[in-house]
Design an enzyme around this catalytic site. Sequence first.
Site, short mmCIF file in Angstrom:
data_model
loop_
_atom_site.label_atom_id
_atom_site.label_comp_id
_atom_site.label_asym_id
_atom_site.label_seq_id
_atom_site.Cartn_x
_atom_site.Cartn_y
_atom_site.Cartn_z
N LYS A 82 10.08 -19.54 -7.38
CA LYS A 82 9.99 -19.95 -6.21
C LYS A 82 8.91 -19.07 -5.20
CE LYS A 82 12.08 -19.19 -2.24
NZ LYS A 82 10.98 -19.31 -1.33
N GLY A 95 10.32 -8.74 -2.82
CA GLY A 95 10.37 -8.91 -1.74
C GLY A 95 11.10 -7.81 -0.77
N SER A 96 11.69 -8.10 0.43
CA SER A 96 12.46 -6.97 1.06
C SER A 96 13.73 -6.41 0.63
CB SER A 96 12.57 -7.79 2.34
OG SER A 96 13.46 -8.74 2.43
N GLY A 105 16.77 -8.43 -1.36
CA GLY A 105 16.87 -7.96 -2.48
C GLY A 105 18.56 -7.86 -2.73
N GLU A 156 11.95 -5.80 -6.96
CA GLU A 156 10.87 -4.91 -6.67
C GLU A 156 10.96 -5.07 -5.20
OE1 GLU A 156 8.97 -3.30 -8.23
OE2 GLU A 156 8.99 -4.06 -10.50
N CYS A 209 3.39 -3.49 -0.63
CA CYS A 209 4.44 -2.58 -0.82
C CYS A 209 4.42 -1.10 -1.07
CB CYS A 209 5.31 -3.30 -1.71
SG CYS A 209 4.55 -3.32 -3.31
N GLU A 255 9.78 0.16 7.03
CA GLU A 255 8.75 -0.37 6.52
C GLU A 255 7.94 -1.20 7.50
OE1 GLU A 255 8.86 -3.22 3.14
OE2 GLU A 255 7.29 -2.28 2.26
P1 NAD Z 1 11.34 -11.53 1.74
O1 NAD Z 1 12.28 -10.71 1.40
O2 NAD Z 1 11.66 -11.94 3.34
O3 NAD Z 1 11.01 -12.85 0.95
C1 NAD Z 1 10.98 -12.65 -0.60
C2 NAD Z 1 11.06 -13.92 -1.21
O4 NAD Z 1 12.52 -14.04 -1.07
C3 NAD Z 1 10.55 -15.28 -0.64
O5 NAD Z 1 10.37 -16.17 -1.64
C4 NAD Z 1 11.75 -15.92 0.45
O6 NAD Z 1 11.61 -17.20 0.39
C5 NAD Z 1 12.90 -15.34 -0.50
N1 NAD Z 1 14.03 -15.22 0.38
C6 NAD Z 1 14.05 -14.89 1.90
N2 NAD Z 1 15.29 -15.17 2.48
C7 NAD Z 1 16.22 -15.36 1.31
C8 NAD Z 1 17.63 -15.64 0.97
N3 NAD Z 1 18.27 -15.37 2.17
N4 NAD Z 1 18.26 -16.10 -0.13
C9 NAD Z 1 16.97 -15.97 -1.03
N5 NAD Z 1 15.88 -15.86 -1.01
C10 NAD Z 1 15.33 -15.65 -0.10
O7 NAD Z 1 9.91 -10.67 1.69
P2 NAD Z 1 8.63 -11.05 2.26
O8 NAD Z 1 8.45 -10.88 3.71
O9 NAD Z 1 8.17 -12.22 1.61
O10 NAD Z 1 7.69 -9.70 1.57
C11 NAD Z 1 7.45 -8.62 2.16
C12 NAD Z 1 8.76 -7.82 1.36
O11 NAD Z 1 8.15 -7.57 0.14
C13 NAD Z 1 8.36 -6.17 1.87
O12 NAD Z 1 9.33 -5.62 2.01
C14 NAD Z 1 7.41 -5.86 0.66
O13 NAD Z 1 7.45 -4.33 0.66
C15 NAD Z 1 7.96 -6.28 -0.51
N6 NAD Z 1 7.30 -6.43 -1.66
C16 NAD Z 1 7.52 -5.46 -2.87
C17 NAD Z 1 6.60 -5.52 -3.54
C18 NAD Z 1 6.86 -4.61 -5.02
O14 NAD Z 1 6.54 -4.89 -5.96
N7 NAD Z 1 7.68 -3.53 -4.90
C19 NAD Z 1 5.45 -6.25 -3.85
C20 NAD Z 1 5.07 -7.18 -2.71
C21 NAD Z 1 6.04 -7.00 -1.67
#
Ligand code: NAD
Length: 501
Positions: free
Chosen positions: A192, A245-246, A250, A268, A303, A402
């Site tokens: 996804k 993601g965030s 997570g 991650e 990130c 962040e």
């Molecule tokens: P996000 O957490 O908002 O979204 C990430 C994914 O989760 C997306 O596919 C989104 O559709 C999904 N998602 C969002 N809400 C959800 C829910 N309620 N239930 C299930 N899935 C859901 O993050 P973002 O804004 O897309 O990305 C930015 C974040 O990602 C930052 O915090 C960044 O640090 C982190 N990031 C981490 C790494 C790493 O490897 N550590 C790499 C890249 C980005």
Amino acid sequence: MSSPRTFEDYSQRAQALSLPSKLFIDGRYRDAVSGKTFPCVNPGTGKVIAEIAEGDDADVELAVAAARRAFNAGHWSRMAPKERKKILIRLADLIEKHGEELAILETIDMGKPIGDSLSVDIPSSANAIRWNGEACDKIYDEIAPTGPGALGAVTREAIGVVGAVVPWNFPLLMAMWKLGPALAGGNSVVLKPAEQSPLTALRIGELAMEAGLPEGVLNVVSGFGPTAGRALGLHDDVDCIAFTGSGEVGKLFLQYAGQSNMKRVWLECGGKSPNIVFADCDDLDNAARQAAIGIFYNQGEVCTAASRLLVQDTIKDAFMEKVLATAQAMHPGDPLDPATRMGAMVEEGHMKRVLDYIEIGKDEGARLLCGGERVLHNSGGFYIAPTVFDNVVNTMRIAREEIFGPVLSTLTFRDEEEALAIANDTTFGLAAGLWTSNLKRAHAVARRLRAGSVWVNCWDGGDMTMPFGGYKQSGNGRDKSLHALDKYTEIKATWFDFGEG
Ligand code: NAD
């Protein structure tokens, strides 16, 4: 036809591309069951460029069922590793062959400079698949050190159906960091992509089929987090979630696992990484350049962004002049222009969030040295000037949270102990850097930094051979290197009893 090289060339090519817009399930493109779509916006112009199928529970249901059927059929999960290797290497070749198309898709979808998409995202994505593909038939299982009356086989087996949920900042690369080891291990995957950046993921479904991946082994469901993402997290037939993601989301995935089938959850998440510059660094010009690139690369939407700069007090003023010189050279431009070094923020809402943090920094009493505002309004795109704050203290929100944008928070320290105390005073633990020409100090400080990656006299060093992931609330598990396979395999202990010895 030779490669396009100018802004006009890339713009024309982008307009001529047919954009993937449907879900990829069980080997073919299809509309969402609901028939719904959502707009895909080019952050460089603010214009809608496509309508994307909006997958939700019903589509996740179909995708997981297809993945399970494929897994049980065994065409991939029980294929000889040397054959899986060939298919994954073909996929890597196809990513390279279609590299320019994929790079343009990435750039118009999430706003990163085309030069970076071409030189970093696409080659690194192909490499992630090739590296894991090559590993397929080079990893041996274990025989336990038993007595002669038994044989203890310790074998790795595919975990089953993997749900990969990825963010928008490196859409293809983050997906390939999951897909590479998950597919190499024989699993089926439902991917996804983030709703802000579905294009390359949708295109990869088709390329994977062309490479020879059996139907249903890779499925791609575009859609929103609280619907499609949640459905995957709560699904009882998904064995493992690999999430980037965030931290906030997570933590939701950990809850989803507890509310459903206790699936493995690998996270991650974000960071607030310290970059420590000691006065004894013998190349302060390079340290300053890297300090700026470390936060402004990919518009700060990284990130591992070097978002907290810790400079020893004796060199701070001279050092900041050098940082500002690089910062000001990285002014934003149209992402499709090959001369652009910093592109557009991924979406209007995120741009506003970053601008809010800049106001918070000013209100908290930090000193704004440059940037701090939206630029290139007339383009319709979402651009923020590289922003540097000085006089930041580690209790301020701009030092703790962040921001995920081009905003640098600069702090000072007196000595090694104070540098370490500030660096480790964070809920995150993704990455850290240090600059010194004193080898003993480099070694001692690197060991005491609580972070998954530590870079000495560089920022963001490493390749596929190095594990990547975080301590503390930056996550668990590792992407890249052979350690990534741990996430996608179960360990089976089989005891053969020979009844003697
Ligand atoms: P996000 O957490 O908002 O979204 C990430 C994914 O989760 C997306 O596919 C989104 O559709 C999904 N998602 C969002 N809400 C959800 C829910 N309620 N239930 C299930 N899935 C859901 O993050 P973002 O804004 O897309 O990305 C930015 C974040 O990602 C930052 O915090 C960044 O640090 C982190 N990031 C981490 C790494 C790493 O490897 N550590 C790499 C890249 C980005």
